[in-house]
Design an enzyme around this catalytic site. Sequence first.
Site, PDB file in Angstrom:
ATOM      1  N   GLY A 628      45.146  25.982  95.153  1.00  0.00           N
ATOM      2  CA  GLY A 628      45.619  26.983  94.194  1.00  0.00           C
ATOM      3  C   GLY A 628      46.954  26.567  93.638  1.00  0.00           C
ATOM      4  CE1 TYR A 630      51.381  29.579  99.773  1.00  0.00           C
ATOM      5  CE2 TYR A 630      53.110  30.346  98.305  1.00  0.00           C
ATOM      6  CZ  TYR A 630      52.628  30.154  99.583  1.00  0.00           C
ATOM      7  OH  TYR A 630      53.377  30.532 100.652  1.00  0.00           O
ATOM      8  N   GLY A 631      49.377  25.926  96.417  1.00  0.00           N
ATOM      9  CA  GLY A 631      49.226  24.759  97.273  1.00  0.00           C
ATOM     10  C   GLY A 631      47.799  24.667  97.771  1.00  0.00           C
ATOM     11  CE  LYS A 632      45.640  18.770  98.513  1.00  0.00           C
ATOM     12  NZ  LYS A 632      46.394  17.551  98.792  1.00  0.00           N
ATOM     13  CG  ASP A 745      46.069  33.708  88.778  1.00  0.00           C
ATOM     14  OD1 ASP A 745      45.364  33.634  87.739  1.00  0.00           O
ATOM     15  OD2 ASP A 745      46.303  32.736  89.514  1.00  0.00           O
TER      16      ASP A 745
END
Length: 950
Positions: A628, A630-632, A745
């Site tokens: 995402g 934000y990160g994995k 989102d």
Amino acid sequence: MSELRFLWFKAAWVSILLLVVADSQSTHPAEVTALQLIKDSFIDEQNKLDNWKHGDPCVSNWTGVLCFNRTLDDNYLHVRELQLLSMNLAGTLSPALGRLSYLQILDVMWNNITGSIPKEIGELTNLVLLLLNGNELTGSLPSELGYLPKLDRIQIDQNDISGEIPASFANLNKTKHFHMNNNSLSGQIPPELSRLPSLVHLLLDNNNLSGYLPPQLSQLPNLLILQLDNNHFEGSIPSTYSNMLQLLKMSLRNCTLQGPIPDLSSIPHLAYIDLSDNNLNGTIPDVKLSDDITTIDLSSNRLTGNIPPSFSGLPNLQRLSLFNNSLNGSIPSNIWQNRTFNSTEHLTLEMQNNNISGISGSLNLPPNVTLSLRGNPACSNASMAQFCQSSMTLVNHLQSIPSNSTDNCPPQSCPTNYEYAPGSPSPCFCAAPLLIGYRLKSPGISDFPAYFYSFEVYLTSGLQINHFQLDLTYAWQNGPRLAMNLKIFPVFTGPGSNTFNKSEVLRIRSMFTQWQIPDSEIFGPYELLNFTLLDPYKDFIPTSPSSSGISKGAVAGIVVGAIVGAVLLSAFVSLYILRLNRKKYHVISRRRHVSRASLKIEGVKSFSYEEMKHATNNFDVGSEVGQGGYGKVYKGVFNDGTVVAIKRAQEGSLQGEKEFLTEIELLSRLHHRNLVSLLGFCDEEGEQMLVYEFMPNGTLREHLSVTEKYKESLSFAMRLRIALASAKGILYLHTEANPPIFHRDIKATNILLDSNFNAKVADFGLSRLAPVADMEGIVPGHVSTVVKGTPGYLDPEYFLTHKLTDKSDVYSLGVVFLELLTGMHPITHGKNIVREVNIAYRSGMIFSVIDSRMGSYPSECVEKFITLALKCCREETDERPSMAEVVRELENVWQMIPESDSQTSVSIDTERNKNSSSESSSATTKNPYVSSDISGSDLVSGVIPTITPR
Ligand SMILES: *[C@@H]1O[C@H](CO)[C@@H](O)[C@H](O)[C@H]1NC(C)=O
Ligand SMILES: *[C@@H]1O[C@H](CO)[C@@H](O)[C@H](O)[C@H]1NC(C)=O
Ligand SMILES: *[C@@H]1O[C@H](CO)[C@@H](O)[C@H](O)[C@H]1NC(C)=O
């Protein structure tokens, strides 16, 4: 590099703002020091005052510290109230209390504080309420307290305070309430107190007071209640007490008093007399008492003579207790014959253990009258047997509450801390009541049912709420005092109204804690035993009105000032950067400390980096399940077999430690069966990770495309169910979360499916703390303030104006609905799903765009669903429905689905459930409200969206 410099510049600007703010709004330094000393002398085992370390007391909202909401003449903020009710504080009261010069309310009721009352409290010349009751205070009353010119109320009851009442208390010209019962006060009641012009309630019962009762007390011009029970006085009741013309209640039980009963007939509104358990002698005066009298208790004295005929026809009498005396003659039956009773009224006549020979007049008592004659010569007469049974001697305090005509809603099961609001005018709904421990200290009645309704009216009108919002249970306690558990329910005004908002909670609370509910003549003074804020109100600690900070005008002024300042002081910017860095350094050096304290975030677990590493096989690519912004995202398996999803922040997504913890705190409070639950977090080794329940059936998007993983397509009923569940999850964020959260989102890859194909919304609340772009004029201090969202789902209006509203989420969800209906991606080959479906819709060709993999479907349901979806995707914000309306409409559609279709979806669900049951997360199965979801039936209930707080 240049970006970095830009950031520094922004940071410098923010720091200028902070400096300006700090200079213009801060608590007086002497009061800050005083508060620190006050805290140091408490023992705060439950860390209730943990935030009394950081920042400024008034600006950073220290627990229980309420301040004036603007600076006073000296340009400082000042503490107005200390509200530390029932916080399990031990330790002592610091003399530094005397330095809170502006203090109006000192409330430390119901703690375990020991030591003595510091004389320095006498320096608080602005003090209005001194509330020290319910502690373990010892020592004597400092005479300095007698010089508090504004004191309205002194409550030191239920401590172990000894010594004499200082004569200096006679100077308390404004004091209305002396509540000093249940201590060890000794000596005489100072006759000087008779000078107190404002005194209305003098409660000195349950002490060791002695000497004569001062006859001068009759000069108190406004005294309503004189309550001195359980002391050791000498002599008799001064005859001057017949002149206390305002008196409502005189309670002198068990005071070793002698002599005759005074003539109290001239007191026009006397309602309650208790002179029992003394050594009073002579006859009972045959005088007509006030019609307001409810209670006459002269039992256990040495009274002789007849029961006077003047007791007859008292219209409000509830109890006449004359037992354990030496009365003779017969009982005049016109005591009950000369009055009428309604169904809630009751009269108890306690005549046991006298020399009474019988009843003059009819033996037919109305059912509302209880007469006890045991231990009298009359009982040798067989016709009197009914009045001579032993059970009759019990004072009848066990009557039931009259059934409340406004109780429409029978009890029902609701989530924890929620219950059916019993008096709600339809519809019945689960709501979170405020729970209040309340006690009438000196009621003017003996029997509650007859006054139950008027009590409810008194309290609800005093609180300015509706009558049906109150529900209560009660029990009599020693005193007699009337203890109650009050429940105050919110009013149903539509979905989401099942809790009070914060301002209403604080308003109601302050009505109680500031004694703003007017006193009642019948019910007397009350005491507040507790006002505990549980979930969902847990974080509504009372804070200063200034808490929301600085007024808009002030902000504007500060901003302008800062801009001018920034220009003028541009040469010094580097200096500020330096300062900021020092500040930052300070923050970092505190880091470990902050994170230790944070381990206590309720409901979520703090994991170590090692545990994370182990669960993900050292963050192996094979464990990756997604990626995402934000990160994995990794699938993690703990040693005990628990499966979780771990979100690992990538560089650039890392937040300040404090922000991270604040965010977790916020997320930990969100609980809804249609939101993915946060289970824990990891904040070690420079990593930030969030641990969520694992959703074995992946994202909604994966089920809408033809993929290797999921070959079987979702039926229409399942799709509708997913739509409804997602809408409910988002509705919760909009209306139940505090503060409300806009998801920002929403997309098909953020809607996840558990093993039962229950949909849950993911990724909510992240970066909520980033300043939104509508704070005009202020350069945002965070990096992540770019318009957030995913192309194809983005509300065009938000995109243009940067004004984020709940309708932006409605738009994105509408796009998800279109995906559910068509299987299309939001944007394919430059074509936008909203545009495409709109074209088909307008040309009457909607069925041409419906996903053919869906199988058969009820066409009118599909039509309704698609109409709703397009309405959500209208360009004009105002034309989109609210999330509550979306939920309602989907529920209507769901109800239109033929029984068999919806059943199919359920059976498919349970099939799948069997296959993957081992992976279903513990966090969801624990919750009874999730399991009921499987049936699907509650989805059609027209009631409120169920919320599942812990
Ligand atoms: C006050 O003291 C009396 C006598 O000890 C006791 O019966 C009563 O329960 C106490 N009242 C309260 C409110 O504690
Ligand atoms: C009344 O007096 C009797 C005998 O003196 C005693 O046993 C009893 O406890 C007294 N009752 C009350 C309620 O004080
Ligand atoms: C809070 O609730 C009260 C009563 O329900 C209402 O009057 C008030 O407007 C609400 N305030 C806010 C800020 O929503």
